[in-house]
Motif scaffolding. Sequence first.
Motif, short mmCIF file in Angstrom:
data_model
loop_
_atom_site.label_atom_id
_atom_site.label_comp_id
_atom_site.label_asym_id
_atom_site.label_seq_id
_atom_site.Cartn_x
_atom_site.Cartn_y
_atom_site.Cartn_z
N TYR A 153 -2.07 -11.50 10.81
CA TYR A 153 -1.40 -11.53 9.51
C TYR A 153 -1.81 -10.33 8.67
N ILE A 154 -3.11 -10.08 8.60
CA ILE A 154 -3.62 -8.94 7.82
C ILE A 154 -3.17 -7.63 8.45
N HIS A 155 -3.23 -7.56 9.77
CA HIS A 155 -2.81 -6.34 10.47
C HIS A 155 -1.35 -6.04 10.17
N GLN A 156 -0.51 -7.05 10.22
CA GLN A 156 0.92 -6.86 9.94
C GLN A 156 1.14 -6.35 8.52
N HIS A 157 0.48 -6.97 7.54
CA HIS A 157 0.71 -6.61 6.14
C HIS A 157 0.26 -5.18 5.84
N ILE A 158 -0.91 -4.80 6.33
CA ILE A 158 -1.40 -3.46 6.02
C ILE A 158 -0.63 -2.41 6.81
N SER A 159 -0.22 -2.75 8.03
CA SER A 159 0.61 -1.83 8.81
C SER A 159 1.93 -1.58 8.09
N GLU A 160 2.51 -2.62 7.50
CA GLU A 160 3.75 -2.46 6.75
C GLU A 160 3.54 -1.59 5.52
N GLN A 161 2.37 -1.73 4.88
CA GLN A 161 2.05 -0.86 3.74
C GLN A 161 1.95 0.59 4.19
N MET A 162 1.35 0.80 5.37
CA MET A 162 1.25 2.16 5.92
C MET A 162 2.64 2.75 6.14
N ILE A 163 3.52 1.97 6.76
CA ILE A 163 4.86 2.44 7.07
C ILE A 163 5.63 2.74 5.78
N ALA A 164 5.42 1.88 4.77
CA ALA A 164 6.12 2.05 3.49
C ALA A 164 5.54 3.19 2.66
N GLY A 165 4.41 3.73 3.06
CA GLY A 165 3.80 4.84 2.34
C GLY A 165 3.07 4.45 1.08
N VAL A 166 2.69 3.18 0.96
CA VAL A 166 2.00 2.74 -0.26
C VAL A 166 0.49 2.73 -0.11
N VAL A 167 -0.01 2.99 1.10
CA VAL A 167 -1.45 3.14 1.29
C VAL A 167 -1.82 4.58 0.95
N ASP A 168 -2.76 4.74 0.05
CA ASP A 168 -3.17 6.08 -0.41
C ASP A 168 -4.34 6.56 0.45
N LYS A 169 -4.09 7.58 1.27
CA LYS A 169 -5.12 8.13 2.16
C LYS A 169 -5.48 9.54 1.68
N HIS A 281 -12.69 15.08 6.67
CA HIS A 281 -13.33 13.80 6.34
C HIS A 281 -12.36 12.93 5.56
N ALA A 282 -12.15 11.68 6.03
CA ALA A 282 -11.31 10.71 5.32
C ALA A 282 -12.15 10.13 4.18
N GLU A 283 -11.97 10.69 2.99
CA GLU A 283 -12.85 10.36 1.87
C GLU A 283 -12.52 9.02 1.22
N ARG A 284 -11.24 8.68 1.13
CA ARG A 284 -10.86 7.51 0.33
C ARG A 284 -9.59 6.86 0.89
N LEU A 285 -9.58 5.53 0.85
CA LEU A 285 -8.41 4.76 1.29
C LEU A 285 -8.16 3.65 0.27
N THR A 286 -6.95 3.59 -0.26
CA THR A 286 -6.57 2.55 -1.20
C THR A 286 -5.42 1.73 -0.62
N LEU A 287 -5.59 0.41 -0.59
CA LEU A 287 -4.57 -0.48 -0.06
C LEU A 287 -4.53 -1.76 -0.88
N PHE A 288 -3.50 -2.56 -0.63
CA PHE A 288 -3.37 -3.84 -1.33
C PHE A 288 -3.84 -4.95 -0.39
N HIS A 289 -4.86 -5.68 -0.81
CA HIS A 289 -5.40 -6.77 0.00
C HIS A 289 -4.50 -7.99 -0.19
N PRO A 290 -3.76 -8.41 0.84
CA PRO A 290 -2.76 -9.46 0.65
C PRO A 290 -3.34 -10.85 0.40
N ILE A 291 -4.60 -11.07 0.72
CA ILE A 291 -5.22 -12.37 0.48
C ILE A 291 -5.89 -12.40 -0.89
N LEU A 292 -6.64 -11.35 -1.22
CA LEU A 292 -7.27 -11.27 -2.53
C LEU A 292 -6.26 -10.93 -3.62
N ASN A 293 -5.08 -10.47 -3.19
CA ASN A 293 -3.97 -10.17 -4.10
C ASN A 293 -4.33 -9.09 -5.12
#
Length: 319
Positions: A153-169, A281-293
Amino acid sequence: MTQYYSPITYTVQEEDDGMLLKTILQKRMGVSRKLLSRLKMTEQGIHLNGSRVYISVKVKQGDIVDIRMEQETSEDILPQPMDLPILFEDEHLLVLNKPAGSVVHPTHGHYTDTLANGVVYYWAAQGWKYRFRAVHRLDQETSGVLCIAKNPYIHQHISEQMIAGVVDKRYLALVHGIPLPASGDIDLPIDRDPVDTHRRIVTPSGYPSLTRYRVRETYDSLASLVELKLETGRTHQIRVHMSHLGHALIGDKMYSQTLQHAEYADSVMDIDAHIQRQALHAERLTLFHPILNRSMTFEAPLPSDMSHLREWLQNQNLA
């Protein structure tokens, strides 16, 4: 006896009253079609107010919907003890500060000494059952933030965020020369090099690729510290884009050939000798935690080899 992860729940809201349970699962909880099929086949997969029901039933305000996934392990990955630089962990996510030189997942001919081997060992030692699911990838020689999901479930949600371009890398790179202008977008398509399929090149027939950059520091005319944001995730994207601009990453043996005729070419070999890998170096990653909301940001400090290179460049700047 089948064991399950902690249930993931949703409380039916006023605007959901009268919806089908299937709609709640897909539209409100974001359960994919694949996962929904899997949950339907699982004995304890889907509950409404604590009872198993058909997904065709209608829900009402205040109902509690929960899904329960079977615990899994990565039986094809050999457990192997190793030090894991953990940045964050809860029952859903594990975030590591990946060391340079480490491979993320076992591949053909490389079955041990990967981060996956260490993570599987670490989980087993704690008595936990999780399957190794890296949400994204980093090149072997790239260090920094790496996110691992603990259930589908978590893998699916964050993967979808990656595809949608909303994860800030965000990445940091030490590059040869000084990019001009000091900030901008590199919007150039990338594909495999037809001559050497391990390499990637900028080509009009390639896949759309966008990198945003900003110069943070400069060291005379020798080099720069550049912050980069990936809007797409092509293989070697940062390395290819910066090399194409004539500002290859310091230490990048694969993509430094473009610097042979650059005005600062005489200094390239001298600078490259101060680091044993590409300075990325991958300095920072921002994502939306679907359980902690909520949105979460994970940061990894600059590793020692890049810090030492940066200090050496600063000293050259003062000389």
